[in-house]
Motif scaffolding. Structure first.
Motif, PDB file in Angstrom:
ATOM      1  N   LEU A 179      39.980 -40.739 -45.549  1.00 54.37           N
ATOM      2  CA  LEU A 179      39.346 -42.056 -45.569  1.00 54.37           C
ATOM      3  C   LEU A 179      40.402 -43.161 -45.618  1.00 54.37           C
ATOM      4  O   LEU A 179      40.355 -44.114 -44.830  1.00 54.37           O
ATOM      5  N   SER A 204      40.825 -53.694 -44.086  1.00 55.13           N
ATOM      6  CA  SER A 204      42.091 -53.394 -43.424  1.00 55.13           C
ATOM      7  C   SER A 204      42.589 -54.692 -42.793  1.00 55.13           C
ATOM      8  O   SER A 204      41.976 -55.744 -42.962  1.00 55.13           O
ATOM      9  N   HIS A 221      36.914 -41.561 -37.872  1.00 58.31           N
ATOM     10  CA  HIS A 221      35.691 -42.223 -38.335  1.00 58.31           C
ATOM     11  C   HIS A 221      34.495 -41.295 -38.125  1.00 58.31           C
ATOM     12  O   HIS A 221      33.637 -41.155 -39.004  1.00 58.31           O
ATOM     13  N   LEU A 237      29.703 -44.359 -43.466  1.00 53.80           N
ATOM     14  CA  LEU A 237      30.841 -45.265 -43.344  1.00 53.80           C
ATOM     15  C   LEU A 237      30.638 -46.088 -42.073  1.00 53.80           C
ATOM     16  O   LEU A 237      30.605 -45.537 -40.973  1.00 53.80           O
ATOM     17  N   ILE A 250      36.051 -51.686 -47.699  1.00 57.82           N
ATOM     18  CA  ILE A 250      37.476 -51.407 -47.519  1.00 57.82           C
ATOM     19  C   ILE A 250      37.979 -52.396 -46.465  1.00 57.82           C
ATOM     20  O   ILE A 250      37.520 -52.374 -45.322  1.00 57.82           O
ATOM     21  N   TYR A 263      35.456 -51.882 -43.502  1.00 58.34           N
ATOM     22  CA  TYR A 263      34.685 -50.637 -43.522  1.00 58.34           C
ATOM     23  C   TYR A 263      33.727 -50.712 -44.705  1.00 58.34           C
ATOM     24  O   TYR A 263      34.125 -51.094 -45.802  1.00 58.34           O
ATOM     25  N   LYS A 279      31.777 -49.440 -39.575  1.00 58.17           N
ATOM     26  CA  LYS A 279      32.835 -50.376 -39.207  1.00 58.17           C
ATOM     27  C   LYS A 279      32.191 -51.743 -39.030  1.00 58.17           C
ATOM     28  O   LYS A 279      31.127 -51.859 -38.427  1.00 58.17           O
ATOM     29  N   SER A 328      41.760 -43.134 -34.823  1.00 57.62           N
ATOM     30  CA  SER A 328      40.924 -43.828 -35.798  1.00 57.62           C
ATOM     31  C   SER A 328      39.440 -43.634 -35.487  1.00 57.62           C
ATOM     32  O   SER A 328      38.640 -43.381 -36.392  1.00 57.62           O
ATOM     33  N   THR A 341      42.560 -43.311 -42.426  1.00 52.08           N
ATOM     34  CA  THR A 341      41.803 -43.859 -41.299  1.00 52.08           C
ATOM     35  C   THR A 341      41.578 -45.355 -41.440  1.00 52.08           C
ATOM     36  O   THR A 341      41.723 -46.107 -40.478  1.00 52.08           O
ATOM     37  N   THR A 342      41.224 -45.811 -42.637  1.00 50.67           N
ATOM     38  CA  THR A 342      40.865 -47.218 -42.833  1.00 50.67           C
ATOM     39  C   THR A 342      42.062 -48.122 -43.105  1.00 50.67           C
ATOM     40  O   THR A 342      41.954 -49.328 -42.947  1.00 50.67           O
ATOM     41  N   LYS A 343      43.171 -47.566 -43.538  1.00 54.67           N
ATOM     42  CA  LYS A 343      44.395 -48.332 -43.838  1.00 54.67           C
ATOM     43  C   LYS A 343      44.090 -49.569 -44.696  1.00 54.67           C
ATOM     44  O   LYS A 343      44.259 -50.709 -44.266  1.00 54.67           O
ATOM     45  N   PRO A 344      43.635 -49.353 -45.936  1.00 56.15           N
ATOM     46  CA  PRO A 344      43.193 -50.475 -46.760  1.00 56.15           C
ATOM     47  C   PRO A 344      44.296 -51.456 -47.153  1.00 56.15           C
ATOM     48  O   PRO A 344      45.414 -51.053 -47.430  1.00 56.15           O
TER      49      PRO A 344
END
Length: 163
Positions: free
Chosen positions: A118, A150, A11, A36, A148, A155, A38, A7, A121-124
Motif C-alpha cells: 500500500l 501523495s 492498485h 482503495l 493517503i 488515495y 484514487k 502503480s 504504491t501510494t507513496k505517501p
C-alpha cells in the motif's frame, strides 16, 4: 513496466486483497466493504476530500497520522482484516489446523506485507484519518476513512461494515 503501469497494477492487486478479505468477513447478518479509491488532487487536500464526502456528511474533520505505517498495521490487524475470527458461532473453521491466518505471526506478516505494498504504491507524503460528522443519512454501522496524500494523487482507503 513503467512506474505508472506498476502503480495501476498494484492498485488492482490491493483492491483484490481488500475485496477478498472483506468477503471472508461477511456474515449472514452483515457485510463488509474494503476499498482503495484514487482521487484527483485539487488545489487543497481539504477541498478535494470535502468533495468526496459532501454527499455523506455535513461536517468533516481531518487528523494527520504521524507514524502512519504503524497506525495502518495496528488498525488493519486489530480491527478490520480478521473480524471473521471474532464470533464463536459464525466464523471460518480451521478443523485441521491448516489455515495459516489463524496463527498470529502469519496474520502480522500478511498485514505488514499488505501495508508495505500500500505504501509503496501510494507513496505517501501525509496520511489522514477522516472523521465524518452530522451524517446526512444512512452510512455504514462502523467505518473508517483514511486519506493517503501523495505528490500527485489522493488515495481514499475505506473500511466499513453494515447490516
Amino acid at each position: 513496466m513503467t512506474d505508472n503501469e506498476l502503480s495501476i497494477f498494484n492498485h488492482g492487486v490491493l483492491n483484490g486483497w481488500l475485496k477478498a478479505v472483506s468477503r471472508f468477513n461477511d456474515k449472514s447478518d452483515h457485510g463488509h466493504d474494503f476499498t482503495l479509491f484514487k482521487v484527483t488532487k485539487g488545489d487543497s487536500i481539504h477541498t478535494s476530500v470535502s468533495k468526496i464526502f459532501n454527499s455523506i456528511a455535513n461536517s468533516i474533520e481531518f487528523r494527520e497520522i504521524e507514524d502512519y505505517k504503524k497506525y495502518l498495521i495496528d488498525l488493519i490487524l486489530n480491527k478490520w482484516f480478521f473480524s471473521f475470527q471474532d464470533q464463536d458461532s459464525h466464523h471460518l473453521v480451521d478443523a485441521k489446523n491448516s489455515f495459516s491466518l489463524y496463527d498470529s505471526e502469519w496474520k502480522e506478516e500478511w498485514v505488514e506485507e499488505f501495508v508495505d505494498l500500500l505504501l509503496t504504491t501510494t507513496k505517501p507524503v501525509k496520511v489522514y484519518n477522516v472523521t465524518l460528522k452530522e451524517l446526512k443519512g444512512y452510512y455504514a454501522n462502523d467505518f473508517i476513512n483514511i486519506i493517503i496524500e501523495s505528490n500527485s494523487l489522493l488515495y481514499h482507503l475505506h473500511f466499513s461494515v453494515s447490516d
